[in-house]
Scaffold this motif. Structure first.
Motif, mmCIF file in Angstrom:
data_model
loop_
_atom_site.group_PDB
_atom_site.id
_atom_site.type_symbol
_atom_site.label_atom_id
_atom_site.label_comp_id
_atom_site.label_asym_id
_atom_site.label_seq_id
_atom_site.Cartn_x
_atom_site.Cartn_y
_atom_site.Cartn_z
ATOM 1 N N PRO A 110 -4.359 6.004 -4.269
ATOM 2 C CA PRO A 110 -5.495 6.649 -3.583
ATOM 3 C C PRO A 110 -6.222 7.685 -4.439
ATOM 4 O O PRO A 110 -7.448 7.815 -4.349
ATOM 5 N N LYS A 152 0.839 -1.208 0.000
ATOM 6 C CA LYS A 152 0.000 0.000 0.000
ATOM 7 C C LYS A 152 0.871 1.253 0.000
ATOM 8 O O LYS A 152 0.566 2.238 -0.685
ATOM 9 N N HIS A 198 -14.115 -8.665 0.376
ATOM 10 C CA HIS A 198 -14.046 -7.192 0.442
ATOM 11 C C HIS A 198 -12.605 -6.677 0.376
ATOM 12 O O HIS A 198 -12.249 -5.696 1.016
ATOM 13 N N SER A 199 -11.798 -7.320 -0.438
ATOM 14 C CA SER A 199 -10.400 -6.900 -0.559
ATOM 15 C C SER A 199 -10.301 -5.539 -1.239
ATOM 16 O O SER A 199 -11.213 -5.120 -1.967
ATOM 17 N N GLU A 200 -9.159 -4.884 -1.030
ATOM 18 C CA GLU A 200 -8.919 -3.572 -1.640
ATOM 19 C C GLU A 200 -8.787 -3.670 -3.152
ATOM 20 O O GLU A 200 -9.102 -2.723 -3.868
ATOM 21 N N ILE A 201 -8.325 -4.827 -3.657
ATOM 22 C CA ILE A 201 -8.063 -4.935 -5.092
ATOM 23 C C ILE A 201 -9.251 -5.462 -5.891
ATOM 24 O O ILE A 201 -9.297 -5.304 -7.104
ATOM 25 N N MET A 220 -4.773 1.564 -8.427
ATOM 26 C CA MET A 220 -4.878 1.420 -6.980
ATOM 27 C C MET A 220 -4.309 2.597 -6.193
ATOM 28 O O MET A 220 -4.316 2.573 -4.971
ATOM 29 N N LYS A 225 -13.891 -4.176 -2.769
ATOM 30 C CA LYS A 225 -14.247 -2.781 -2.480
ATOM 31 C C LYS A 225 -14.393 -1.939 -3.747
ATOM 32 O O LYS A 225 -15.423 -1.274 -3.934
ATOM 33 N N PRO A 226 -13.390 -1.933 -4.652
ATOM 34 C CA PRO A 226 -13.586 -1.134 -5.872
ATOM 35 C C PRO A 226 -14.717 -1.653 -6.756
ATOM 36 O O PRO A 226 -15.419 -0.878 -7.402
ATOM 37 N N HIS A 240 -18.293 -10.800 3.807
ATOM 38 C CA HIS A 240 -16.890 -11.017 4.165
ATOM 39 C C HIS A 240 -16.832 -12.014 5.314
ATOM 40 O O HIS A 240 -17.851 -12.663 5.635
ATOM 41 N N ILE A 293 -8.474 5.722 -6.795
ATOM 42 C CA ILE A 293 -9.599 5.156 -6.047
ATOM 43 C C ILE A 293 -10.591 6.267 -5.706
ATOM 44 O O ILE A 293 -11.813 6.073 -5.739
#
Length: 280
Positions: A120, A103, A162-165, A118, A168-169, A185, A123
């Protein structure tokens, strides 16, 4: 029986669009890939990226660093690629050694060179529905859904993971289409409510990485099932959904392998073209 949602035909169509855009430029777009250490999965992904790039007329540059590289040294390397005006896109391959925070590293890539979507800032644009560079796997999922012709407006969509990659997106992209989105999740599973939510899904997207997590009989009749999971079980590659049972109930379902996978690298290359356009 469900219709198979295969990624390759969609990917080939998008690749042709990319080739046409590349041919319009006098200079070949350049994608710089950073691989830290040795990892079989990363090596396979890099090989796939290089092959696709070559077929599209894209210059793919692989930079391999030892797994003992410090976080500060990696950041410095990224900064040099940021400053290199001939480089249009940067990707840092996963996984990274435990002492390096992905990150943190991704935050140092210039937003206009962030081909994974990815950063910020990217996003943030996604949140406002203004992103031109989208995270690759969520973008692949949306292309598969588009190919069915389904109108997502008001549809009950359940995303498991619900991963960031991915999760979530993807939820943001679905909300932008006015779908009614539920994200499940580990907390959902521990509360014993995963089956309850899955059974309501008109569109079910699963991205967890646990073979057979979603039972076939949970799938709603006529649902669209997108299985992002990739798991090795004995000598087979399988998804997160029990395919054979789910196939009998769904209207569309992605095979694993052959569904989301073939589209992911293509989305990366499409992002590179968008990045090059932003830098003009």
């Amino acid at each position: 029986m469900a219709k198979l949602l295969e990624g390759k035909p969609i990917a080939e169509k998008i690749k042709e669009e990319i080739r046409q855009k590349v041919s319009m430029h006098k200079v070949r777009p350049v994608l710089a890939s950073i691989q830290v250490g040795e990892n079989a999965g990363a090596a396979s992904y890099v090989k796939s990226q290089a092959k696709v790039a070559e077929g599209l007329g894209i210059d793919y540059q692989l930079h391999k660093l030892g797994d003992d590289v410090t976080e500060a040294r990696l950041i410095d390397f990224v900064q040099k690629l940021n400053e290199n005006k001939s480089v249009n896109g940067i990707i840092v391959q996963m996984p990274l050694p435990a002492h390096i925070d992905y990150k943190k590293i991704s935050g140092f890539i210039l937003p206009e060179k962030d081909v994974e979507g990815m950063h910020p800032a990217n996003i943030g644009k996604l949140l406002f529905g203004k992103a031109s560079i989208l995270p690759c796997t969520p973008a692949a999922v949306m292309e598969l859904l588009n190919s069915t012709g389904v109108d997502l407006y008001g549809k009950e969509v359940v995303v498991v993971g619900h991963s960031e990659i991915v999760g979530k997106p993807l939820a943001l992209l679905l909300l932008d289409k006015f779908a009614t989105v539920t994200v499940c999740h580990i907390g959902t599973a521990k509360a014993g409510k995963l089956e309850e939510h899955v059974k309501k899904a008109e569109v079910l997207i699963v991205a967890v990485g646990k073979a057979g997590l979603i039972k076939g009989e949970w799938v709603k009749e006529g649902a669209i099932v997108i299985d992002v999971g990739i798991n090795r079980v004995a000598d087979k590659i399988v998804g997160d959904v029990e395919f054979e049972a789910a196939e009998k109930r769904a209207s569309y379902i992605t095979p694993v392998p052959g569904g989301v996978g073939p589209l992911t690298v293509t989305m990366l290359m499409r992002n590179l073209i968008e990045a090059a356009k932003l830098q003009q």
